[in-house]
Design a protein around this motif. Sequence first.
Motif, short mmCIF file in Angstrom:
data_model
loop_
_atom_site.label_atom_id
_atom_site.label_comp_id
_atom_site.label_asym_id
_atom_site.label_seq_id
_atom_site.Cartn_x
_atom_site.Cartn_y
_atom_site.Cartn_z
N THR A 262 0.82 -17.12 -10.65
CA THR A 262 1.55 -17.30 -9.38
C THR A 262 2.50 -16.12 -9.14
N GLY A 263 2.33 -15.05 -9.94
CA GLY A 263 3.22 -13.90 -9.81
C GLY A 263 2.71 -12.90 -8.79
N ARG A 264 3.22 -11.68 -8.89
CA ARG A 264 2.89 -10.64 -7.92
C ARG A 264 1.65 -9.86 -8.35
N ARG A 265 0.66 -9.83 -7.47
CA ARG A 265 -0.58 -9.08 -7.73
C ARG A 265 -0.85 -8.20 -6.52
N TYR A 266 -1.24 -6.97 -6.79
CA TYR A 266 -1.54 -6.03 -5.71
C TYR A 266 -2.99 -5.59 -5.87
N ASP A 267 -3.74 -5.64 -4.78
CA ASP A 267 -5.13 -5.19 -4.83
C ASP A 267 -5.18 -3.74 -4.36
N THR A 268 -5.36 -2.83 -5.30
CA THR A 268 -5.32 -1.41 -4.92
C THR A 268 -6.71 -0.88 -4.58
N GLY A 269 -7.71 -1.75 -4.58
CA GLY A 269 -9.07 -1.31 -4.30
C GLY A 269 -9.40 -1.27 -2.81
N ASP A 270 -8.48 -1.80 -2.01
CA ASP A 270 -8.71 -1.91 -0.58
C ASP A 270 -7.61 -1.09 0.11
N ARG A 271 -7.97 -0.31 1.13
CA ARG A 271 -6.99 0.64 1.68
C ARG A 271 -5.71 -0.03 2.18
N LEU A 272 -5.87 -1.14 2.91
CA LEU A 272 -4.68 -1.80 3.46
C LEU A 272 -3.81 -2.38 2.34
N ASP A 273 -4.46 -3.05 1.39
CA ASP A 273 -3.70 -3.62 0.28
C ASP A 273 -3.08 -2.53 -0.59
N TYR A 274 -3.79 -1.41 -0.70
CA TYR A 274 -3.25 -0.27 -1.44
C TYR A 274 -1.93 0.19 -0.81
N LEU A 275 -1.94 0.30 0.53
CA LEU A 275 -0.72 0.73 1.21
C LEU A 275 0.41 -0.28 0.98
N LYS A 276 0.06 -1.56 1.02
CA LYS A 276 1.09 -2.60 0.78
C LYS A 276 1.64 -2.46 -0.65
N ALA A 277 0.72 -2.20 -1.60
CA ALA A 277 1.16 -2.06 -3.00
C ALA A 277 2.12 -0.88 -3.13
N VAL A 278 1.79 0.24 -2.48
CA VAL A 278 2.66 1.42 -2.58
C VAL A 278 4.04 1.09 -2.00
N VAL A 279 4.06 0.42 -0.84
CA VAL A 279 5.35 0.10 -0.21
C VAL A 279 6.16 -0.85 -1.09
N ARG A 280 5.50 -1.89 -1.60
CA ARG A 280 6.23 -2.87 -2.41
C ARG A 280 6.78 -2.25 -3.69
N LEU A 281 5.97 -1.43 -4.35
CA LEU A 281 6.45 -0.83 -5.60
C LEU A 281 7.46 0.28 -5.32
N ALA A 282 7.30 0.96 -4.18
CA ALA A 282 8.30 2.00 -3.84
C ALA A 282 9.65 1.34 -3.58
N ALA A 283 9.63 0.17 -2.93
CA ALA A 283 10.89 -0.53 -2.61
C ALA A 283 11.61 -0.97 -3.89
N ASP A 284 10.85 -1.19 -4.97
CA ASP A 284 11.45 -1.62 -6.24
C ASP A 284 11.68 -0.46 -7.20
N HIS A 285 11.33 0.74 -6.78
CA HIS A 285 11.38 1.88 -7.71
C HIS A 285 12.82 2.20 -8.10
N PRO A 286 13.09 2.40 -9.41
CA PRO A 286 14.48 2.61 -9.84
C PRO A 286 15.16 3.81 -9.17
N GLU A 287 14.42 4.91 -8.93
CA GLU A 287 15.07 6.07 -8.31
C GLU A 287 14.97 6.07 -6.80
N LEU A 288 13.79 5.67 -6.28
CA LEU A 288 13.53 5.83 -4.85
C LEU A 288 13.84 4.58 -4.04
N GLY A 289 13.91 3.42 -4.74
CA GLY A 289 13.91 2.13 -4.08
C GLY A 289 14.93 1.96 -2.97
N SER A 290 16.20 2.26 -3.25
CA SER A 290 17.21 1.91 -2.24
C SER A 290 17.09 2.83 -1.02
#
Length: 306
Positions: A262-290
Amino acid sequence: MTITKAVVPAAGLGTRFLPATKAIPKELLPVVDVPAIEYVVREASRAGLRDVLLITGKTKGAILDHFDRAWDLEAVLEDKGEPERLAAIRSSAELATIHAVRQSAPRGLGHAVLCAKAHVGREPFAVLLGDDLIDARDPLLTNMIAVRERLGGSVVALMRVPREQISLYGSAAAELVDDAAVPGLAPGSVFRLSHLVEKPLVAEAPSDLAIIGRYVLDPVVFSVLEDTGPGRGGEIQLTDALARLADIAPAAGGGLHGVLFTGRRYDTGDRLDYLKAVVRLAADHPELGSEFSSWLAEFVAGSPGR
Ligand code: G1P
């Protein structure tokens, strides 16, 4: 028996990402600043699987370079006095012992797993699909290994999906296992599986439980795969072999369970989901996030209709 080996299929052609993947394996596309496949190898390593077999194909040599030491680059970073970057490029070579075997022809996921037979031998092992990125904060593989240790047989990861999306996945009929059978897991998260179907029509799906790309398999799967003919799409499907494992007696290595994720899963095999994964992980990134999150909020607010 302790599980130490992970198999990571990485032979797909990446056609959904062309032209980006014309000369670069899709597994090396960055999700923020880390190649997609490194997240998967990190996950295996965290779960104690320090022997990783990549199932590769033609044009995948750069993946092996990524997990090797890069002495020339290390020397440059040392000279420039960039210890953090140096540590980052060294760490990918220290996650696990990486092995590779080639899948000679694209004959399906089941065939890719069968290519691991000689390396894996007679031990239980894990399979991690590179397109499924599981958030490091949400445990999954360790729970699956715990289920294998208590109940034997093989174990897959499951996720509930909206009914209309089930045709994108393998699906299974599921019966809840008593919570006491595997202590320490969330109540209602372990199922006994039967009637598995690869990418079923919505009307024919056995449930709304989708198989996601994490498996802990008994080695008996190899003899089952050797005897599994082409299925959906003319390919040898892992799901078809799992369906047969569910019917084999536990004493012979059979039995199939599912762990609900029930946790967080990102599908990076599909272009749209890949973009969502990049945005979600960028938002949580220790240096870039804020900084990234504030820019994103401004971007969305300033763009009517988005
Ligand atoms: C594969 C499996 C499928 C599973 C899916 C999870 O399909 O065959 O059973 O549900 O991974 O991502 P693919 O996405 O490679 O078509």
